[in-house]
Each structure stands twice: as structure tokens, then as C-alpha cells.
Design a protein around this motif. Structure first.
Motif, PDB file in Angstrom:
ATOM      1  N   VAL A 157       0.877  -1.200  -0.071  1.00 37.58           N
ATOM      2  CA  VAL A 157      -0.130   0.001  -0.001  1.00 37.58           C
ATOM      3  C   VAL A 157       0.896   1.216  -0.098  1.00 37.58           C
ATOM      4  N   LEU A 158       2.033   1.429   0.761  1.00 34.95           N
ATOM      5  CA  LEU A 158       2.803   2.534   0.926  1.00 34.95           C
ATOM      6  C   LEU A 158       3.479   2.707  -0.496  1.00 34.95           C
ATOM      7  N   GLY A 159       3.762   1.710  -1.250  1.00 34.88           N
ATOM      8  CA  GLY A 159       4.267   1.716  -2.515  1.00 34.88           C
ATOM      9  C   GLY A 159       3.408   2.317  -3.606  1.00 34.88           C
ATOM     10  N   ARG A 160       1.953   2.541  -3.283  1.00 28.47           N
ATOM     11  CA  ARG A 160       1.155   2.932  -3.934  1.00 28.47           C
ATOM     12  C   ARG A 160       1.200   4.529  -4.316  1.00 28.47           C
ATOM     13  N   TYR A 161       1.822   5.063  -3.597  1.00 30.09           N
ATOM     14  CA  TYR A 161       1.784   6.630  -3.316  1.00 30.09           C
ATOM     15  C   TYR A 161       3.250   7.108  -3.536  1.00 30.09           C
TER      16      TYR A 161
END
Length: 538
Positions: free
Chosen positions: A302-306
Motif C-alpha cells: 500500500v505504501l508503494g502506491r503513493y
């Protein structure tokens, strides 16, 4: 002494100039800013001076979109006039029970322009707390969100009420701020006869929250944040910490003083926070540790999506930051973590930079310019040896002078007690060992719960942990641990005890272990230990 004060002032000025807070060479603007601060207080003055510097610059972004500094200045002029027409004056106690949004910001600015005394109320209050605090602080005006209308209705009829945020039908009996603003002249008001200042409330984890007034703020005090936290003018800051708390309000004022855009939301959502950081290219993110944990717990996918590469600062304060959480933050976002230690009473004490954290995870760092920190033993003697625990005392230009009820804290050598105990390491970095009143004496040995708690949360199968002392016929007190486990785990009490015994001294092993779905916390993430004690089975 005089030479030291002059050198400190010179250092503070250099720090503020480097950050862009002092508009060199336009020193006339600086003088005007100082005059505004004396007349209408730091919050309204910061917005007004930012509007002068760049009227079109966006000052605030909330769910309803952006507002420029100029728009905020005009809206607060109109609200101040509307409130004045309804009896508000210099010295009126104006309380705000609002989530973070434009209505609260406009109210804070208007209070400064009126010379009203602004009381920032915790949105987690129950009705008895609200009524008790309002009575004690002599509240005359209450501005609140619609969701708190039922509680606000318990206030005496003498308290005038206004709605700051309405989501449903507009009630007929309580005026709405937006309607007052749009129907009132937005010309500047004459400056008030005297500034009202504002009042922060303590967390109230051990009783009724106390009022800590902030009547005067020196511009030089801003250097206490800027010395070790590289905020810069004209950037963008996401403030997730609530504005009623010292963490949120201090960084809000400083961001406005730097003419930086403040991004806020009424309710914290970890993934939505990352999305807003990406959208507005925020360079700073202001949080309390429980918020940071919820973000990091989203995990790499999830962190990597932003795209959060704009972040230079992840600023954490308000409660203890466990070493494992700080390490995970650095792994996820890089060398951006700044861990501030302070309190409602003393404001800033120390700040740990990313370099400090890499060297000593868990540290709260060193005092910035304008702050002094000293440790004293139970006999009042100064503790100077590394590794020796003592009571923490702090002095700074932002320290308060006493609670609104007349009570004071202990003062030694001009420094205020914080109620915490800690130690310095050989590099002069401070570590918090716990609250002075939470120390547990078990079988003659002193134990501070935070050491056991930090150890427990290092386990990947433990999400949260709190440790308290309970009466024991043989040892006087024994340790009890409250543990929140990760989903799908099968931990039992023996596992917890064995883990602590392997890593710490025998007397630090909890005799009792209770598993909970979550720990009781207040709005800023502090564990409510009184509730843990009250919930214990006989």
C-alpha cells in the motif's frame, strides 16, 4: 549570563532567517509582523502577514477545497465583526470544539482579532468533561461542529453557541459560521485593547484536564522548532495531529508564519493521508505515534502506491515513539523522522533528528536553541552522569507560567518539571524512561513500564502493549501486561513472560498478562492507564 543570552538570540535569528521566517532584507515586514503578534496574537498575525506577503498563496486545504491566506484573513474579519455585534469583546472566553477544518481555523483567527481568550477543546470529551471545563474556564461562547450538538446542548443557556461545520440540515436555533461570514462586512477591525491569548488543555489521562494558557509568544521562540527541524517557507505541510493538541497547534502556527500551505482533514485515515501528501507534494507530515503506526502498518504494497518522495520531515510528538516504530518509519520513508519531546506545560524540550535516531533508536534527541534540559535526583541534586535516571526539568521561552486554576508545577533552577524521568547517554542524547508517577517498585526494584512495553512491541506478533503495576502482598507491586496481538497469532501468557525473561531482568517480567482487542487511548493516542486499572478483574 548576558553574553550567553545575546549569543542565543543571535543563533535564533540566524535559524529563523535560514528557514525564511524573517523576510530579510524587508525588515519593515518583520517589524509589522511583531506588532501584529502583540496586537492580535500569533495565530491571527501569522495568517495576516502571510496574506500580505502573497495574497494568492493557498493557506489551507480541507475537504471543501483550498482557501488563500487573503480569503482566510477576510473570512476571519467578517466572523470577528459578526461575533462582536453579538456581544463578544476583548477578554471574552471563546471555546472551540471542532475537528480540523476551515471553520475552526477561521474561529481561531477571529478570536485573535477580537482579543478573545481562545480555549481549544478536545473532541474526545464526554459531556461531563465539557461542562466541567467550560464552567471552570468561564466560557461565554462555544463554537462546535454539528456532531457535538447534543453535548453542546448541555451547556448553560448563558453560553452562546455557533456551528462551525454542518453536514445535514441546518438547525434553526444555532447560527452557522458560514452564514454569519457571508452576511457581514469583511473590513479589518480596529485592534483589540489587549490580546486574549489561547488556552491548551492537558491530556487529562489522570483526571480532569487542566488549562495551560499561552498568553504571549516571542517570535524568537519559533527557533526552538526550526533549529533541529528543517521546515522552510512556502512549502506544504499535512497536519494530521488535532489542532486542539500542542503538537497540531504549534505546527499550524509555524506553518502559517512560514506562509506554507496547511493540508488537513477532519478525521484521520492513513491511506487518505498518503494520497494527500502525494497530491499536494507535502514536505512535512505532522503526526502522533498512533497515527504513524497506522500508516506504517499499511505495509509495503500500500505504501508503494503513493509518491511520498516530497516528504523531508515526518514530525512525531505527543507520546512516546517506540524504537521499533521509528525504525520501521525510517525503513519506509528514509531519513526524515524527527521525534520531538515536550509537554503542554513546557512546549519544546528536545528533538531527535534522523541522524540522532540512526545513532540511538528511541532517543528524543537534544535541546534546540532556547531550551535547557536538566535531570535531578529525588534529593534535588543535579544528575550529570550518563545512564543515570533522573527527573526531567525543562526551560524554554514557550514554557507556561501556571495553570488557569492557579496550580503550578515544581520549579528547580528556573526549570519546570515535566513529570517524566529519563537519562542522557554519553553523546548527550536524552531518553525517556517513563512517567515519574508510573514507576513500579517490585520487591525493592524500580521498574519503568516503557522498557517492557518497547520490548513487547518489537515482536511482529504484538501490535500494542501497556504495562502497569498492581498490588501484590509479597512484593508490594507486580507487573501486569495488557497485550494486543496481530491477527492470526496464538500467543499466550507464558510466551509473553518467557520473552521478557529472555531479554530483561527477572524482576521486569510481568506476572499477569491480559490480552485485549485494543488499548484504551485518548484522541492523541496516549494510553488511558486509569481505564486499564479500572477494567481489571478482581
Amino acid at each position: 549570563m548576558l553574553v550567553g543570552k545575546v549569543a542565543e538570540a543571535a543563533h535564533s535569528i540566524e535559524v529563523m532567517w535560514r528557514a525564511g521566517l524573517i523576510p530579510f532584507p524587508r525588515l519593515d515586514e518583520g517589524a509589522r509582523a511583531l506588532l501584529d503578534m502583540r496586537r492580535i496574537g500569533p495565530i491571527a498575525a501569522a495568517a495576516r502577514n502571510a496574506a500580505r506577503r502573497d495574497p494568492l498563496a493557498v493557506g489551507l486545504v480541507d475537504e471543501r477545497g483550498p482557501l488563500t491566506f487573503k480569503q482566510l484573513d477576510l473570512r476571519s474579519n467578517a466572523l470577528a465583526r459578526a461575533l462582536a455585534e453579538r456581544g463578544a469583546r476583548a477578554g471574552t472566553v471563546l471555546a472551540a470544539m471542532c475537528r480540523d477544518h476551515r471553520g475552526l481555523v477561521t474561529t481561531m483567527l477571529a478570536a485573535g482579532k477580537l482579543g478573545a481568550r481562545l480555549l481549544l477543546l478536545n473532541t474526545g470529551f464526554a459531556t461531563p468533561q465539557l461542562v466541567d471545563v467550560a464552567r471552570r474556564e468561564s466560557v461565554e461562547i462555544l463554537v462546535h461542529d454539528e456532531e457535538f450538538a447534543e453535548m453542546a446542548g448541555a451547556m448553560p443557556d448563558t453560553v452562546r453557541r455557533y456551528l462551525a461545520w454542518v453536514e445535514g440540515d441546518v438547525p434553526a436555533d444555532v447560527p452557522v459560521l458560514d452564514e454569519l461570514i457571508t452576511s457581514t462586512d469583511d473590513r479589518p477591525l480596529p485592534p483589540p485593547a489587549r490580546g486574549g491569548g489561547f488556552v491548551l488543555l492537558t491530556s487529562g489521562t489522570t483526571g480532569t484536564p487542566k488549562g495551560a494558557p499561552r498568553e504571549h509568544t516571542s517570535l524568537l521562540s519559533s527557533a526552538q522548532f526550526l533549529d533541529r527541524i528543517p521546515l522552510r517557507a512556502g512549502e506544504s505541510t499535512f497536519i494530521a495531529a488535532p489542532l486542539f493538541h500542542g503538537v497540531g497547534i504549534s505546527q499550524f502556527i509555524l506553518s502559517f508564519a512560514l506562509a506554507s500551505t496547511v493540508v488537513m482533514r477532519r478525521r484521520f485515515d492513513p491511506e487518505a493521508t498518503l494520497a494527500a501528501v502525494q497530491e499536494h507534494r507535502c514536505t512535512a507530515l505532522i503526526l502522533v505515534p498512533t497515527m504513524l503506526r497506522r500508516i506504517v502498518d499499511l505495509g509495503p504494497e500500500v505504501l508503494g502506491r503513493y509518491d511520498t518522495s516530497s516528504l523531508r520531515i515526518v514530525f512525531v510528538a505527543g507520546s512516546a515513539l517506540p524504537p521499533e516504530l521509528g525504525n520501521r518509519t525510517m525503513a519506509a520513508f528514509g531519513d526524515v523522522l524527527h521525534n520531538l519531546y515536550g509537554s503542554t506545560e513546557v512546549a519544546v524540550a528536545t528533538v531527535a533528528t534522523p541522524e540522532d535516531w540512526r545513532k540511538a533508536p528511541g532517543t528524543v534527541g537534544k535541546p534546540p536553541v532556547g531550551c535547557r534540559v536538566a535531570l535531578y535526583d529525588e534529593d534535588g541534586k543535579r544528575v550529570t552522569r550518563p545512564g543515570v535516571t533522573g527527573r526531567i526539568f525543562v526551560g524554554s521561552g514557550l514554557s507556561f507560567r501556571g495553570y488557569t486554576n492557579g496550580a503550578r508545577v515544581e520549579v528547580v533552577d528556573g526549570l519546570l518539571e515535566t513529570g517524566d524521568v529519563g537519562h542522557f547517554d554519553s553523546d548527550g542524547l536524552l531518553f525517556i524512561d517513563g512517567r515519574d508517577d508510573e514507576m513500579i517498585v517490585s520487591g525493592g526494584e524500580n521498574v519503568y513500564p516503557v522498557e517492557v512495553e518497547n520490548l513487547l512491541v518489537e515482536r511482529p506478533d504484538v501490535l500494542e502493549a501497556a504495562v502497569i503495576g498492581v498490588p501484590d502482598a509479597e512484593f508490594g507491586q507486580r507487573l501486569k501486561a495488557f497485550v494486543v496481538t496481530a491477527p492470526g497469532t496464538t500467543l499466550n501468557a507464558d510466551d509473553i513472560r518467557a520473552y521478557v525473561k529472555t531479554n530483561l531482568a527477572r524482576y521486569k517480567v510481568p506476572r499477569d498478562v491480559e490480552f485485549l482487542d485494543s488499548l484504551p487511548r485518548n484522541e492523541t493516542g496516549k494510553v488511558l492507564r486509569s481505564e486499564l486499572r479500572g477494567s481489571m478483574k478482581p
